[in-house]
Design a protein around this motif. Structure first.
Motif, PDB file in Angstrom:
ATOM      1  N   ASN A  67     -77.653  54.143 -17.833  1.00 15.97           N
ATOM      2  CA  ASN A  67     -78.107  52.901 -17.183  1.00 15.97           C
ATOM      3  C   ASN A  67     -79.240  53.089 -16.170  1.00 15.97           C
ATOM      4  O   ASN A  67     -79.371  52.289 -15.251  1.00 15.97           O
ATOM      5  N   ASN A  68     -79.998  54.154 -16.293  1.00 15.60           N
ATOM      6  CA  ASN A  68     -81.154  54.255 -15.395  1.00 15.60           C
ATOM      7  C   ASN A  68     -82.172  53.190 -15.813  1.00 15.60           C
ATOM      8  O   ASN A  68     -82.233  52.794 -16.968  1.00 15.60           O
ATOM      9  N   GLN A  69     -82.943  52.712 -14.847  1.00 14.25           N
ATOM     10  CA  GLN A  69     -83.883  51.601 -15.126  1.00 14.25           C
ATOM     11  C   GLN A  69     -85.322  52.112 -15.205  1.00 14.25           C
ATOM     12  O   GLN A  69     -86.262  51.340 -15.063  1.00 14.25           O
ATOM     13  N   LEU A  70     -85.445  53.423 -15.378  1.00 18.06           N
ATOM     14  CA  LEU A  70     -86.768  54.035 -15.224  1.00 18.06           C
ATOM     15  C   LEU A  70     -87.780  53.589 -16.272  1.00 18.06           C
ATOM     16  O   LEU A  70     -88.974  53.563 -16.006  1.00 18.06           O
ATOM     17  N   THR A  71     -87.310  53.274 -17.467  1.00 16.71           N
ATOM     18  CA  THR A  71     -88.269  52.884 -18.507  1.00 16.71           C
ATOM     19  C   THR A  71     -88.255  51.380 -18.778  1.00 16.71           C
ATOM     20  O   THR A  71     -88.714  50.929 -19.826  1.00 16.71           O
ATOM     21  N   ASN A  72     -87.733  50.612 -17.816  1.00 11.09           N
ATOM     22  CA  ASN A  72     -87.799  49.150 -17.961  1.00 11.09           C
ATOM     23  C   ASN A  72     -89.252  48.692 -17.951  1.00 11.09           C
ATOM     24  O   ASN A  72     -90.061  49.196 -17.169  1.00 11.09           O
ATOM     25  N   SER A  73     -89.546  47.746 -18.813  1.00 13.11           N
ATOM     26  CA  SER A  73     -90.909  47.241 -18.894  1.00 13.11           C
ATOM     27  C   SER A  73     -90.873  45.733 -19.162  1.00 13.11           C
ATOM     28  O   SER A  73     -89.848  45.210 -19.605  1.00 13.11           O
ATOM     29  N   GLN A  74     -91.952  45.063 -18.859  1.00 15.91           N
ATOM     30  CA  GLN A  74     -92.078  43.648 -19.203  1.00 15.91           C
ATOM     31  C   GLN A  74     -93.443  43.440 -19.840  1.00 15.91           C
ATOM     32  O   GLN A  74     -94.354  44.252 -19.648  1.00 15.91           O
ATOM     33  N   ILE A  75     -93.559  42.366 -20.595  1.00 17.57           N
ATOM     34  CA  ILE A  75     -94.844  42.047 -21.220  1.00 17.57           C
ATOM     35  C   ILE A  75     -95.385  40.786 -20.550  1.00 17.57           C
ATOM     36  O   ILE A  75     -94.687  39.767 -20.491  1.00 17.57           O
ATOM     37  N   ASN A  76     -96.600  40.873 -20.026  1.00 14.87           N
ATOM     38  CA  ASN A  76     -97.177  39.769 -19.258  1.00 14.87           C
ATOM     39  C   ASN A  76     -98.439  39.213 -19.907  1.00 14.87           C
ATOM     40  O   ASN A  76     -99.169  39.926 -20.595  1.00 14.87           O
ATOM     41  N   ALA A  77     -98.667  37.942 -19.623  1.00 14.37           N
ATOM     42  CA  ALA A  77     -99.946  37.305 -19.930  1.00 14.37           C
ATOM     43  C   ALA A  77    -100.279  36.451 -18.705  1.00 14.37           C
ATOM     44  O   ALA A  77     -99.453  36.347 -17.787  1.00 14.37           O
ATOM     45  N   TYR A  78    -101.452  35.857 -18.669  1.00 18.58           N
ATOM     46  CA  TYR A  78    -101.890  35.121 -17.464  1.00 18.58           C
ATOM     47  C   TYR A  78    -102.668  33.890 -17.864  1.00 18.58           C
ATOM     48  O   TYR A  78    -103.414  33.904 -18.854  1.00 18.58           O
ATOM     49  N   LEU A  79    -102.517  32.837 -17.069  1.00 21.06           N
ATOM     50  CA  LEU A  79    -103.387  31.668 -17.181  1.00 21.06           C
ATOM     51  C   LEU A  79    -104.258  31.630 -15.941  1.00 21.06           C
ATOM     52  O   LEU A  79    -103.757  31.838 -14.817  1.00 21.06           O
ATOM     53  N   ILE A  80    -105.540  31.383 -16.128  1.00 16.15           N
ATOM     54  CA  ILE A  80    -106.468  31.306 -15.002  1.00 16.15           C
ATOM     55  C   ILE A  80    -107.191  29.966 -15.057  1.00 16.15           C
ATOM     56  O   ILE A  80    -107.798  29.622 -16.084  1.00 16.15           O
ATOM     57  N   PHE A  81    -107.078  29.228 -13.974  1.00 11.05           N
ATOM     58  CA  PHE A  81    -107.670  27.892 -13.899  1.00 11.05           C
ATOM     59  C   PHE A  81    -108.864  27.951 -12.953  1.00 11.05           C
ATOM     60  O   PHE A  81    -108.718  28.288 -11.776  1.00 11.05           O
ATOM     61  N   LYS A  82    -110.035  27.658 -13.484  1.00  9.27           N
ATOM     62  CA  LYS A  82    -111.247  27.664 -12.648  1.00  9.27           C
ATOM     63  C   LYS A  82    -112.172  26.549 -13.127  1.00  9.27           C
ATOM     64  O   LYS A  82    -112.563  26.545 -14.303  1.00  9.27           O
ATOM     65  N   ASN A  83    -112.510  25.637 -12.248  1.00  5.95           N
ATOM     66  CA  ASN A  83    -113.298  24.453 -12.616  1.00  5.95           C
ATOM     67  C   ASN A  83    -112.646  23.772 -13.826  1.00  5.95           C
ATOM     68  O   ASN A  83    -111.450  23.535 -13.820  1.00  5.95           O
ATOM     69  N   GLU A  84    -113.407  23.544 -14.874  1.00  3.71           N
ATOM     70  CA  GLU A  84    -112.823  22.846 -16.032  1.00  3.71           C
ATOM     71  C   GLU A  84    -112.243  23.817 -17.066  1.00  3.71           C
ATOM     72  O   GLU A  84    -111.749  23.411 -18.113  1.00  3.71           O
ATOM     73  N   LYS A  85    -112.278  25.109 -16.749  1.00  4.77           N
ATOM     74  CA  LYS A  85    -111.840  26.115 -17.729  1.00  4.77           C
ATOM     75  C   LYS A  85    -110.373  26.506 -17.549  1.00  4.77           C
ATOM     76  O   LYS A  85    -109.884  26.604 -16.417  1.00  4.77           O
ATOM     77  N   ILE A  86    -109.700  26.749 -18.660  1.00  2.03           N
ATOM     78  CA  ILE A  86    -108.377  27.380 -18.627  1.00  2.03           C
ATOM     79  C   ILE A  86    -108.450  28.621 -19.518  1.00  2.03           C
ATOM     80  O   ILE A  86    -108.620  28.525 -20.741  1.00  2.03           O
ATOM     81  N   LEU A  87    -108.363  29.765 -18.864  1.00  2.00           N
ATOM     82  CA  LEU A  87    -108.469  31.055 -19.559  1.00  2.00           C
ATOM     83  C   LEU A  87    -107.079  31.645 -19.728  1.00  2.00           C
ATOM     84  O   LEU A  87    -106.313  31.756 -18.765  1.00  2.00           O
ATOM     85  N   LEU A  88    -106.742  32.039 -20.948  1.00  2.00           N
ATOM     86  CA  LEU A  88    -105.502  32.769 -21.207  1.00  2.00           C
ATOM     87  C   LEU A  88    -105.852  34.240 -21.367  1.00  2.00           C
ATOM     88  O   LEU A  88    -106.728  34.591 -22.173  1.00  2.00           O
ATOM     89  N   VAL A  89    -105.230  35.106 -20.573  1.00  2.00           N
ATOM     90  CA  VAL A  89    -105.448  36.546 -20.745  1.00  2.00           C
ATOM     91  C   VAL A  89    -104.225  37.123 -21.449  1.00  2.00           C
ATOM     92  O   VAL A  89    -103.111  37.040 -20.935  1.00  2.00           O
ATOM     93  N   ASP A  90    -104.441  37.640 -22.640  1.00  2.00           N
ATOM     94  CA  ASP A  90    -103.392  38.183 -23.520  1.00  2.00           C
ATOM     95  C   ASP A  90    -102.436  37.074 -23.984  1.00  2.00           C
ATOM     96  O   ASP A  90    -102.428  35.973 -23.420  1.00  2.00           O
ATOM     97  N   SER A  91    -101.656  37.381 -24.995  1.00  2.00           N
ATOM     98  CA  SER A  91    -100.862  36.294 -25.601  1.00  2.00           C
ATOM     99  C   SER A  91     -99.462  36.728 -26.009  1.00  2.00           C
ATOM    100  O   SER A  91     -98.831  36.078 -26.837  1.00  2.00           O
ATOM    101  N   GLY A  92     -98.962  37.836 -25.444  1.00  2.00           N
ATOM    102  CA  GLY A  92     -97.599  38.251 -25.773  1.00  2.00           C
ATOM    103  C   GLY A  92     -97.489  38.778 -27.195  1.00  2.00           C
ATOM    104  O   GLY A  92     -98.492  38.946 -27.903  1.00  2.00           O
ATOM    105  N   CYS A  93     -96.245  39.046 -27.609  1.00  2.00           N
ATOM    106  CA  CYS A  93     -96.054  39.785 -28.875  1.00  2.00           C
ATOM    107  C   CYS A  93     -95.424  38.959 -29.996  1.00  2.00           C
ATOM    108  O   CYS A  93     -95.065  39.505 -31.024  1.00  2.00           O
ATOM    109  N   ARG A  94     -95.265  37.618 -29.756  1.00  2.00           N
ATOM    110  CA  ARG A  94     -94.611  36.760 -30.758  1.00  2.00           C
ATOM    111  C   ARG A  94     -93.228  37.333 -31.063  1.00  2.00           C
ATOM    112  O   ARG A  94     -92.472  37.630 -30.154  1.00  2.00           O
ATOM    113  N   ASP A  95     -92.894  37.531 -32.364  1.00  2.00           N
ATOM    114  CA  ASP A  95     -91.560  38.035 -32.725  1.00  2.00           C
ATOM    115  C   ASP A  95     -91.582  39.517 -33.084  1.00  2.00           C
ATOM    116  O   ASP A  95     -90.626  40.043 -33.644  1.00  2.00           O
TER     117      ASP A  95
END
Ligand code: ZN
Length: 275
Positions: A44-72
């Protein structure tokens, strides 16, 4: 109320999206010392725990998605990026731009459905030129961890977005105030991104770390997914040094929670401190 974590960088709003979580097998670790090897064998060590992240960035009229996850592609604990985008009150058609930090399945998989169709119908897809060129080759027999499968997935993504795929240079602005941060090694064109707005900065370090509980305190630990391990190590040290020395708020493609923090020097490595 949404449980999404967000950050204002001047007038730029950044929302972290958690696609999922997983425990990486310890066999993917390189350069581990004896003490860490022992800790990794504890139950039960947590040393290799990981998460998968993406980001939304809102600037002026733009919405930027950085990365899109891994689906299934990585099992039932991942693939939630679309629910996260909905929580931010954003529809797939609202996204004007996408930036892929690199073309690995946990970053591009969520951009197409199982039939290979584009999920974000209006987005321009920004990819670093070296990265696109690398994965456009035909011979992947010698790349570790299913290089051929990855190349095939990438080709499906490129095909789905067709003329909306745009190659960019490492110093080229993605949307106003958002730039790539070249961190080669993990893949040839691998990049984080940086936002500079109103004298405030934020850096997302991409995939310089996959197991934060190990690689922050010992940056010499690498993973098998790095195509060029030596160069990846240099990029990891460069990214950690930069955000620590300049006191820049940071995040990363596989950072755990909270999603935004600072790096402090700690022994021969670093410690992540929530903002
Ligand atoms: Zn990744």
């Amino acid at each position: 109320m949404s449980d999404l974590q967000e950050l204002m960088v001047g007038s730029t709003r950044v929302v972290a999206l958690k696609d999922g979580e997983l425990t990486l097998p310890k066999e993917i670790l390189l350069n581990i010392d004896e003490e860490t090897t022992k800790k990794l064998s504890e139950e039960n060590n947590q040393l290799t725990n990981s998460q998968i992240n993406a980001y939304l960035i809102f600037k002026n009229e733009k919405i930027l998605l950085v990365d899109s996850g891994c689906r299934d592609l990585f099992g039932p604990t991942c693939g939630f990026v679309h629910e996260e985008i909905a929580k931010a009150n954003v529809k797939p058609e609202d996204i004007t731009d996408i930036f892929f930090t690199h073309l690995h399945p946990d970053h591009v998989g969520g951009s197409i459905n199982k039939d290979g169709k584009a999920i974000f119908p209006n987005a321009t897809v920004n990819i670093i030129e070296d990265e696109l060129n690398f994965w456009s080759k035909d011979d992947f027999e010698d790349i570790e961890v299913n290089g051929k499968n990855m190349a095939d997935l990438n080709k499906s993504v490129i095909k789905a977005y067709g003329e909306r795929v745009k190659t960019i240079k490492t110093n080229q602005e993605i949307i106003s105030g958002v730039f790539p941060v070249p961190l080669p090694g993990h893949t040839p064109g691998h990049s984080g991104f940086r936002i500079d707005d109103d004298n405030i900065s934020f850096v997302q370090m991409g995939d310089v770390l996959h197991t934060p509980n190990l690689q922050l305190s010992d940056p010499n630990i690498s993973v098998l997914f790095d195509i060029d391990v030596e160069q990846g190590l240099k990029s990891r040290k460069k990214a950690f040094d930069m955000v620590c020395n300049d006191r820049i708020i940071c995040s990363g493609g596989h950072i755990l929670e909270p999603k935004f923090g600072y790096l402090d020097k700690f022994g021969s490595g670093y410690k992540y401190v929530a903002i």
